[in-house]
Design a protein around this motif. Structure first.
Motif, mmCIF file in Angstrom:
data_model
loop_
_atom_site.group_PDB
_atom_site.id
_atom_site.type_symbol
_atom_site.label_atom_id
_atom_site.label_comp_id
_atom_site.label_asym_id
_atom_site.label_seq_id
_atom_site.Cartn_x
_atom_site.Cartn_y
_atom_site.Cartn_z
ATOM 1 N N CYS A 190 44.087 -38.309 45.864
ATOM 2 C CA CYS A 190 45.004 -39.456 45.958
ATOM 3 C C CYS A 190 45.483 -39.792 44.274
ATOM 4 O O CYS A 190 46.182 -40.075 44.050
ATOM 5 C CB CYS A 190 44.614 -40.551 46.280
ATOM 6 N N LEU A 233 53.653 -32.188 43.365
ATOM 7 C CA LEU A 233 53.299 -32.768 44.924
ATOM 8 C C LEU A 233 52.458 -31.748 45.971
ATOM 9 O O LEU A 233 52.336 -31.738 46.915
ATOM 10 C CB LEU A 233 54.378 -34.019 45.627
ATOM 11 N N GLN A 243 50.530 -41.314 50.822
ATOM 12 C CA GLN A 243 50.704 -41.187 49.557
ATOM 13 C C GLN A 243 51.753 -40.051 48.056
ATOM 14 O O GLN A 243 53.004 -40.299 47.707
ATOM 15 C CB GLN A 243 50.080 -41.900 48.458
ATOM 16 N N ARG A 244 51.651 -39.200 49.511
ATOM 17 C CA ARG A 244 52.340 -37.748 48.472
ATOM 18 C C ARG A 244 53.782 -37.731 49.484
ATOM 19 O O ARG A 244 54.702 -38.030 48.556
ATOM 20 C CB ARG A 244 51.678 -36.719 48.938
ATOM 21 N N ARG A 245 53.958 -38.261 50.420
ATOM 22 C CA ARG A 245 54.850 -38.107 51.708
ATOM 23 C C ARG A 245 56.090 -39.077 51.031
ATOM 24 O O ARG A 245 56.799 -38.708 50.338
ATOM 25 C CB ARG A 245 54.943 -38.838 52.455
ATOM 26 N N ALA A 254 46.355 -32.179 51.191
ATOM 27 C CA ALA A 254 46.431 -34.087 51.179
ATOM 28 C C ALA A 254 46.186 -34.495 52.857
ATOM 29 O O ALA A 254 46.602 -33.352 53.383
ATOM 30 C CB ALA A 254 47.211 -34.786 50.733
ATOM 31 N N VAL A 265 48.168 -37.285 43.180
ATOM 32 C CA VAL A 265 49.788 -37.993 43.110
ATOM 33 C C VAL A 265 49.337 -39.405 42.260
ATOM 34 O O VAL A 265 51.006 -39.207 41.406
ATOM 35 C CB VAL A 265 49.890 -38.357 44.677
ATOM 36 N N ILE A 313 49.544 -30.090 46.587
ATOM 37 C CA ILE A 313 48.555 -31.275 46.882
ATOM 38 C C ILE A 313 47.904 -31.014 47.865
ATOM 39 O O ILE A 313 48.392 -30.983 48.849
ATOM 40 C CB ILE A 313 48.756 -32.100 46.791
ATOM 41 N N GLU A 352 55.898 -39.838 47.448
ATOM 42 C CA GLU A 352 56.179 -40.018 45.846
ATOM 43 C C GLU A 352 57.693 -38.887 46.068
ATOM 44 O O GLU A 352 58.289 -38.616 45.898
ATOM 45 C CB GLU A 352 55.354 -39.335 45.194
ATOM 46 N N LYS A 374 47.890 -38.181 51.759
ATOM 47 C CA LYS A 374 49.323 -37.987 52.379
ATOM 48 C C LYS A 374 50.199 -38.874 52.611
ATOM 49 O O LYS A 374 50.791 -37.889 52.552
ATOM 50 C CB LYS A 374 48.652 -37.352 53.778
#
Length: 264
Positions: free
Chosen positions: A134, A183, A195-197, A188, A137, A186, A199, A193
């Motif tokens: 997190c 990204l 939050q990464r998606r 995750a 990200v 990372i 972004e 995971k």
């Protein structure tokens, strides 16, 4: 012999339900509630839990399962996560303290169940893993936020009719693609995971936006709503020159006639 609780309940005449339990030896007695002083004499137990020591006072008629319930409030361990040892032997939840020989100042050892302890350790490590992802990200999000301010400035310039060098669009696009690579690197899981998606989609939307702005910057009339429309109406000026209206034809001073004049 272990005591067991009967499922039969009867009313005592005071709108209260009475539970019964089968004690060792086959004796059926009224089930006692933990902490009820009227249920018999109380015993003060010294419970050792690692480097911690707890003085617990409970009715002598209580079971080791009841003791675990009390200890759960003191230690934060759920009853199923506890193992109680008395006189070197682990005790079952149904065993009665008094029948097992527990008296005032008796010592009981509390151990955390190994499987539960291992599960907690794994969960802690997983939480740390998610927290680290997190944070990674969040760093990318901060950089993308900084780039988005430049994109918004470019958009305002293009919409106002200003001209921008194509290099600026290319540089911003490359910087956004670098964030996508970060990204992607990372690892995750769980919330990280998600939050990464989010972004990744945000960065991709900015890349698409730059492509459209670049096209509009190269050809400002391609997608502009302010493109001038062709007017087919004509406007009359006195001279008739430079007008968008067809000038009215001037009348000639020469008069055409079909009468013929004979000359000598």
């Amino acid at each position: 012999m272990k005591s067991s609780t009967s499922k039969r309940r009867v009313n005592d005449g005071f709108n209260r339900e009475i539970g019964w339990e089968l004690r060792p030896g086959g004796m059926l007695v009224q089930k006692r509630d933990v902490g009820d002083a009227s249920s018999g004499h109380m015993v003060k137990i010294k419970v050792s839990h690692g480097s911690y020591h707890h003085d617990i006072t409970v009715p002598a008629q209580s079971t080791f399962g009841d003791l675990k319930m009390v200890l759960s409030h003191e230690t934060g361990l759920e009853p199923k996560e506890q193992r109680l040892l008395f006189r070197g032997k682990e005790k079952e939840d149904e065993e009665c303290l008094e029948m097992a020989g527990v008296k005032d100042t008796s010592k009981v050892i509390l151990l955390e169940d190994p499987a539960s302890k291992e599960k907690k350790l794994e969960e802690m490590q997983r939480n740390q893993f998610v927290l680290k992802a997190c944070e990674a990200v969040a760093k990318v999000r901060a950089e993308v936020e900084r780039l988005s301010e430049k994109i918004i400035a470019l958009e305002a310039t293009v919409r106002s009719g200003g001209k921008i060098m194509d290099k600026e669009f290319v540089v911003l696009t490359e910087l956004l693609m670098m964030q996508l690579l970060k990204l992607d690197s990372i690892e995750a899981d769980g919330e990280a995971k998600v939050q990464r998606r989010i972004e990744v989609r945000r960065v991709q939307s900015f890349v698409d936006m730059l492509d459209k702005l670049k096209a509009q910057n190269s050809n400002p009339f391609s997608n502009s709503k302010d493109v001038a429309s062709v007017n087919t109406k004509w406007e009359t000026f006195e001279s008739g020159l430079g007008s968008l209206h067809a000038p009215t034809p001037l009348q000639s001073s020469t008069k055409i006639t079909q009468d013929w004049e004979v000359f000598d």
